[in-house]
Design a protein around this motif. Structure first.
Motif, PDB file in Angstrom:
ATOM      1  N   SER A  73      -1.418  11.650  -3.155  1.00 26.00           N
ATOM      2  CA  SER A  73      -0.985  12.791  -4.402  1.00 26.00           C
ATOM      3  C   SER A  73      -1.987  11.761  -5.577  1.00 26.00           C
ATOM      4  CB  SER A  73      -0.548  12.796  -5.200  1.00 26.00           C
ATOM      5  OG  SER A  73       0.697  12.493  -4.891  1.00 26.00           O
ATOM      6  N   SER A  74      -0.847  10.190  -4.720  1.00 26.69           N
ATOM      7  CA  SER A  74      -1.348   9.167  -6.144  1.00 26.69           C
ATOM      8  C   SER A  74      -2.339   7.799  -6.196  1.00 26.69           C
ATOM      9  CB  SER A  74      -0.718   8.009  -5.471  1.00 26.69           C
ATOM     10  OG  SER A  74       0.810   7.930  -6.187  1.00 26.69           O
ATOM     11  N   ARG A  75      -3.516   7.711  -4.870  1.00 26.29           N
ATOM     12  CA  ARG A  75      -4.729   7.038  -4.238  1.00 26.29           C
ATOM     13  C   ARG A  75      -5.540   7.647  -5.766  1.00 26.29           C
ATOM     14  NH1 ARG A  75      -5.292   7.545   0.256  1.00 26.29           N
ATOM     15  NH2 ARG A  75      -4.843   6.011   0.834  1.00 26.29           N
ATOM     16  N   PRO A  76      -6.508   9.005  -5.715  1.00 18.88           N
ATOM     17  CA  PRO A  76      -7.497   9.066  -6.885  1.00 18.88           C
ATOM     18  C   PRO A  76      -6.907   8.936  -8.027  1.00 18.88           C
ATOM     19  CG  PRO A  76      -6.316  11.421  -6.294  1.00 18.88           C
ATOM     20  CD  PRO A  76      -5.576  10.161  -5.587  1.00 18.88           C
ATOM     21  N   LEU A  77      -5.500   9.247  -8.682  1.00 19.38           N
ATOM     22  CA  LEU A  77      -5.414   8.760 -10.150  1.00 19.38           C
ATOM     23  C   LEU A  77      -5.050   6.696  -9.944  1.00 19.38           C
ATOM     24  CD1 LEU A  77      -1.877  10.613 -10.555  1.00 19.38           C
ATOM     25  CD2 LEU A  77      -4.353  11.715 -11.212  1.00 19.38           C
ATOM     26  N   ASP A  78      -5.024   6.462  -8.939  1.00 20.17           N
ATOM     27  CA  ASP A  78      -5.354   4.973  -9.512  1.00 20.17           C
ATOM     28  C   ASP A  78      -6.268   4.444  -9.350  1.00 20.17           C
ATOM     29  OD1 ASP A  78      -2.218   4.956  -9.026  1.00 20.17           O
ATOM     30  OD2 ASP A  78      -1.467   4.582  -6.978  1.00 20.17           O
ATOM     31  N   MET A  79      -7.105   4.348  -8.383  1.00 19.59           N
ATOM     32  CA  MET A  79      -8.323   4.534  -7.678  1.00 19.59           C
ATOM     33  C   MET A  79      -9.753   5.235  -9.537  1.00 19.59           C
ATOM     34  SD  MET A  79      -8.500   2.591  -5.576  1.00 19.59           S
ATOM     35  CE  MET A  79      -7.265   2.100  -3.987  1.00 19.59           C
ATOM     36  N   ARG A  80      -8.917   5.814  -9.994  1.00 18.84           N
ATOM     37  CA  ARG A  80      -9.637   6.451 -10.869  1.00 18.84           C
ATOM     38  C   ARG A  80      -9.782   4.883 -12.004  1.00 18.84           C
ATOM     39  NH1 ARG A  80      -7.549  11.339 -13.175  1.00 18.84           N
ATOM     40  NH2 ARG A  80      -8.572  12.502 -11.997  1.00 18.84           N
ATOM     41  N   CYS A  81      -8.398   4.563 -12.082  1.00 18.32           N
ATOM     42  CA  CYS A  81      -8.316   3.345 -13.126  1.00 18.32           C
ATOM     43  C   CYS A  81      -9.144   2.318 -12.798  1.00 18.32           C
ATOM     44  CB  CYS A  81      -6.675   2.949 -13.451  1.00 18.32           C
ATOM     45  SG  CYS A  81      -5.722   4.948 -14.874  1.00 18.32           S
ATOM     46  N   LEU A  82      -8.543   2.002 -11.850  1.00 13.58           N
ATOM     47  CA  LEU A  82      -9.205   0.481 -11.196  1.00 13.58           C
ATOM     48  C   LEU A  82     -10.825   0.615 -11.026  1.00 13.58           C
ATOM     49  CD1 LEU A  82      -6.988   0.067  -8.086  1.00 13.58           C
ATOM     50  CD2 LEU A  82      -7.417  -1.499 -10.548  1.00 13.58           C
ATOM     51  N   ARG A  83     -10.778   1.832 -11.005  1.00  8.48           N
ATOM     52  CA  ARG A  83     -12.632   1.945 -10.850  1.00  8.48           C
ATOM     53  C   ARG A  83     -13.513   1.771 -11.834  1.00  8.48           C
ATOM     54  NH1 ARG A  83     -12.824   5.812  -6.789  1.00  8.48           N
ATOM     55  NH2 ARG A  83     -12.540   7.021  -8.213  1.00  8.48           N
ATOM     56  N   ARG A  84     -12.063   1.817 -12.999  1.00 12.22           N
ATOM     57  CA  ARG A  84     -12.763   1.347 -14.578  1.00 12.22           C
ATOM     58  C   ARG A  84     -13.176   0.536 -15.130  1.00 12.22           C
ATOM     59  NH1 ARG A  84     -10.159   6.809 -15.915  1.00 12.22           N
ATOM     60  NH2 ARG A  84      -8.864   5.865 -16.661  1.00 12.22           N
ATOM     61  N   GLY A  85     -11.720  -0.336 -14.582  1.00 17.68           N
ATOM     62  CA  GLY A  85     -11.955  -1.635 -14.833  1.00 17.68           C
ATOM     63  C   GLY A  85     -10.425  -2.101 -15.479  1.00 17.68           C
ATOM     64  N   GLY A  98       5.363   0.659   6.609  1.00 19.46           N
ATOM     65  CA  GLY A  98       4.052   0.336   7.219  1.00 19.46           C
ATOM     66  C   GLY A  98       3.255   1.051   6.663  1.00 19.46           C
ATOM     67  N   PRO A  99       2.967   1.981   5.869  1.00 23.68           N
ATOM     68  CA  PRO A  99       1.883   3.128   5.717  1.00 23.68           C
ATOM     69  C   PRO A  99       2.343   2.723   3.794  1.00 23.68           C
ATOM     70  CG  PRO A  99       3.340   4.672   7.328  1.00 23.68           C
ATOM     71  CD  PRO A  99       3.609   2.892   7.347  1.00 23.68           C
ATOM     72  N   THR A 100       3.116   2.717   3.224  1.00 22.25           N
ATOM     73  CA  THR A 100       3.435   2.120   1.931  1.00 22.25           C
ATOM     74  C   THR A 100       3.055   0.652   1.453  1.00 22.25           C
ATOM     75  OG1 THR A 100       5.843   3.298   1.974  1.00 22.25           O
ATOM     76  CG2 THR A 100       4.985   1.343   0.065  1.00 22.25           C
ATOM     77  N   ARG A 101       2.856  -0.282   2.418  1.00 24.04           N
ATOM     78  CA  ARG A 101       2.363  -1.771   2.344  1.00 24.04           C
ATOM     79  C   ARG A 101       1.037  -2.093   2.382  1.00 24.04           C
ATOM     80  NH1 ARG A 101       5.082  -3.213   6.272  1.00 24.04           N
ATOM     81  NH2 ARG A 101       3.452  -4.080   8.206  1.00 24.04           N
ATOM     82  N   ASP A 157      11.614   3.392  -1.794  1.00 22.61           N
ATOM     83  CA  ASP A 157      11.480   2.359  -0.465  1.00 22.61           C
ATOM     84  C   ASP A 157      10.643   2.919   0.266  1.00 22.61           C
ATOM     85  OD1 ASP A 157      14.279   1.574  -1.299  1.00 22.61           O
ATOM     86  OD2 ASP A 157      15.226   2.745  -0.715  1.00 22.61           O
ATOM     87  N   ALA A 158       9.923   3.908   0.129  1.00 21.04           N
ATOM     88  CA  ALA A 158       8.795   3.959   0.664  1.00 21.04           C
ATOM     89  C   ALA A 158       8.381   5.513   0.093  1.00 21.04           C
ATOM     90  CB  ALA A 158       9.394   4.293   2.316  1.00 21.04           C
ATOM     91  N   LEU A 159       6.447   5.327   0.700  1.00 18.82           N
ATOM     92  CA  LEU A 159       5.858   6.068  -0.131  1.00 18.82           C
ATOM     93  C   LEU A 159       5.586   6.725   0.975  1.00 18.82           C
ATOM     94  CD1 LEU A 159       3.430   4.526  -2.074  1.00 18.82           C
ATOM     95  CD2 LEU A 159       4.866   5.977  -3.490  1.00 18.82           C
ATOM     96  N   THR A 160       5.868   9.252   0.938  1.00 16.11           N
ATOM     97  CA  THR A 160       5.276   9.514   2.146  1.00 16.11           C
ATOM     98  C   THR A 160       3.652  10.042   2.215  1.00 16.11           C
ATOM     99  OG1 THR A 160       5.310  11.320   0.116  1.00 16.11           O
ATOM    100  CG2 THR A 160       7.847  10.696   1.611  1.00 16.11           C
ATOM    101  N   PRO A 161       3.173  10.389   3.273  1.00 14.06           N
ATOM    102  CA  PRO A 161       2.147  10.079   2.745  1.00 14.06           C
ATOM    103  C   PRO A 161       1.236  11.509   1.661  1.00 14.06           C
ATOM    104  CG  PRO A 161       2.273  10.917   5.086  1.00 14.06           C
ATOM    105  CD  PRO A 161       4.438  10.612   4.530  1.00 14.06           C
ATOM    106  N   GLU A 162       2.430  12.550   1.713  1.00 13.45           N
ATOM    107  CA  GLU A 162       2.024  12.964   0.535  1.00 13.45           C
ATOM    108  C   GLU A 162       2.083  11.993  -0.882  1.00 13.45           C
ATOM    109  OE1 GLU A 162       4.442  13.759   2.794  1.00 13.45           O
ATOM    110  OE2 GLU A 162       3.225  15.307   3.828  1.00 13.45           O
TER     111      GLU A 162
END
Length: 336
Positions: free
Chosen positions: A160-172, A187-190, A151-156
Motif C-alpha cells: 500500500s505504501s509503495r505506489p505513494l512513495d514511488m509516485r512522489c520520488l518519480r516527481r522529484g 528482511g522485507p522491511t530493510r 519495528d517491521a512492515l507487513t507485506p500489506e
C-alpha cells in the motif's frame, strides 16, 4: 486469422485495421496494398491511412510496389518500446497537476470573516486515513517528512505504501524518513527501505522513536489522535503553529539520527537491493524485447521451461502483476 478474430495488438497501440493489414501481409508477403481494403472488407480511406501509418512505423516495407510485413519479433519489440515511452510521457504529464488545482481553487469563494476555516481535521477509520494520505502524497510538490515508529512492515503495508512513495520520488519530491533501528532487523522491511533509497529517498535511523509524524510541503501535518494507539485515528492540520511545531520536532530528531545508507554499507549490503545474476539480466532484457518465449529461450541458450521460471522469479522479485508491469518496474530500478 480473419479480420473478425480477436485483436491482440491494441495494447501495443495498433488499431484493429492496422493489425488486420499487418496479419494479412504476414500471411501473404509480396503483394500490392492498393486494394487490400477489399480483401479485408474495410472501408478504403481508413485502410489507406492504416497502411501509411504502418509504413511510418516501419512495420511494413515496400519494394517495387510490393509490400511485406517485418518480422514479428522486431515489430513487437519496437511497438512495446514506443508504448512504454508513451506511458512514461503520460505519467510525467499527470504528475504536474498543481497549476490546474490552483486554478480551480481560485473559483472557490473566500470564506466570510469569522467563518470556521477548519484548519484541523479529525480522521477516524483506517480507510479514511489511507484515502487522506493518498491525496496528500498525490499533491505533494516539494517535500514529504515522515517519522514512522514501526519495528517491521507487513507485506500489506509495503504494497500500500509503495505506489505513494514511488509516485512522489518519480516527481522529484524530496522524501525524508525517520525509522527505528529495530526495523533494520526485518528482511522485507530493510529491502523496501533499500528500494526507496535507491529511488532517491533519504532515511535516517534512531534507537528510540515513539512519535508518528507526517508533513507534506511544510503545509499539512498529520499526527495520531493517541500516540499509544494509532488505530484511534489522526489529526490533519494546516494551522501554521501546529505544522511548524511538528516540523521543528522532526528536524530535531533528524539532526541526531544515523544515516541509513552508512548503516547498510556497514552490514556489507548493497543499497540498490538484490543484484541480478548474469542470466537473470539477460532473461529480463529478452523478456522486454522479444515477442515469444521460445525465441527468448533460444537466444538465452536455456530450456524454455528454465526461461519461463526465470521470468516468474523476476516478476516476483519486482513485485510485478504482469510482464509489462515488470518492464516498467525494471526501468525504475535501472535494471534495463
Amino acid at each position: 486469422m480473419s479480420p473478425l478474430a480477436e485483436h491482440e495488438m491494441l495494447v501495443l497501440g495498433l488499431s484493429n485495421i492496422e493489425e488486420d493489414v499487418y496479419r494479412h501481409l504476414l500471411r501473404n508477403p509480396g503483394i500490392e496494398v492498393e486494394d487490400i481494403h477489399v480483401l479485408l472488407r474495410h472501408e478504403a480511406e481508413p485502410t489507406r491511412r492504416s497502411v501509411q501509418r504502418l509504413r511510418e512505423l516501419k512495420i511494413i516495407q515496400e519494394v517495387d510496389g510490393l509490400a511485406r510485413a517485418c518480422e514479428p519479433e522486431l515489430v513487437v519489440a519496437r511497438l512495446a518500446e514506443q508504448r512504454l515511452e508513451e506511458l512514461y510521457d503520460g505519467i510525467r504529464s499527470l504528475t504536474h497537476l498543481r497549476p490546474l488545482v490552483d486554478s480551480l481553487g481560485r473559483e472557490v469563494p473566500e470564506p466570510e470573516l469569522g467563518e470556521d476555516l477548519r484548519t484541523v481535521e479529525r480522521i477516524t477509520g483506517l480507510e479514511a486515513i489511507r484515502t487522506r494520505l493518498d491525496e496528500l502524497a498525490f499533491f505533494a510538490r516539494d517535500e514529504v517528512l515522515a517519522a514512522e515508529p514501526y519495528d517491521a512492515l507487513t507485506p500489506e503495508n509495503i504494497e500500500s505504501s509503495r505506489p505513494l512513495d514511488m509516485r512522489c520520488l518519480r516527481r522529484g519530491v524530496s522524501c525524508r524518513s525517520l525509522i527505528r533501528r529495530t526495523a533494520l532487523e526485518d528482511g522485507p522491511t530493510r529491502a523496501y527501505l533499500q528500494e526507496l533509497t535507491a529511488a532517491g529517498a533519504r532515511i535516517r535511523v534512531l534507537d528510540e522513536l515513539d512519535e508518528l509524524m507526517l508533513v507534506y510541503d511544510r503545509h499539512t501535518a498529520l499526527v495520531p489522535l493517541d500516540p499509544s494507539n494509532t488505530a484511534k485515528g489522526a489529526l490533519c492540520s494546516q494551522e501554521e503553529g501546529i505544522v511548524t511545531t511538528v516540523v521543528n520536532n522532526f528536524e530535531r530528531l533528524w539532526a541526531g539520527a544515523d544515516d541509513f545508507t552508512a548503516l547498510v554499507e556497514q552490514r556489507g549490503e548493497s543499497l540498490r537491493g538484490p543484484e541480478l545474476t548474469e542470466i537473470q539480466t539477460k532473461v529480463l532484457h529478452l523478456m522486454c524485447t522479444v515477442g515469444k518465449d521460445e525465441i527468448g529461450a533460444r537466444e538465452a541458450g536455456i530450456a524454455l521451461r528454465t526461461y519461463r521460471r526465470h521470468i516468474s522469479d523476476l516478476m516476483q522479485l519486482l513485485g510485478a502483476e504482469n510482464r509489462a508491469h515488470a518492464a516498467l518496474l525494471a526501468r525504475e530500478r535501472s535494471w534495463i
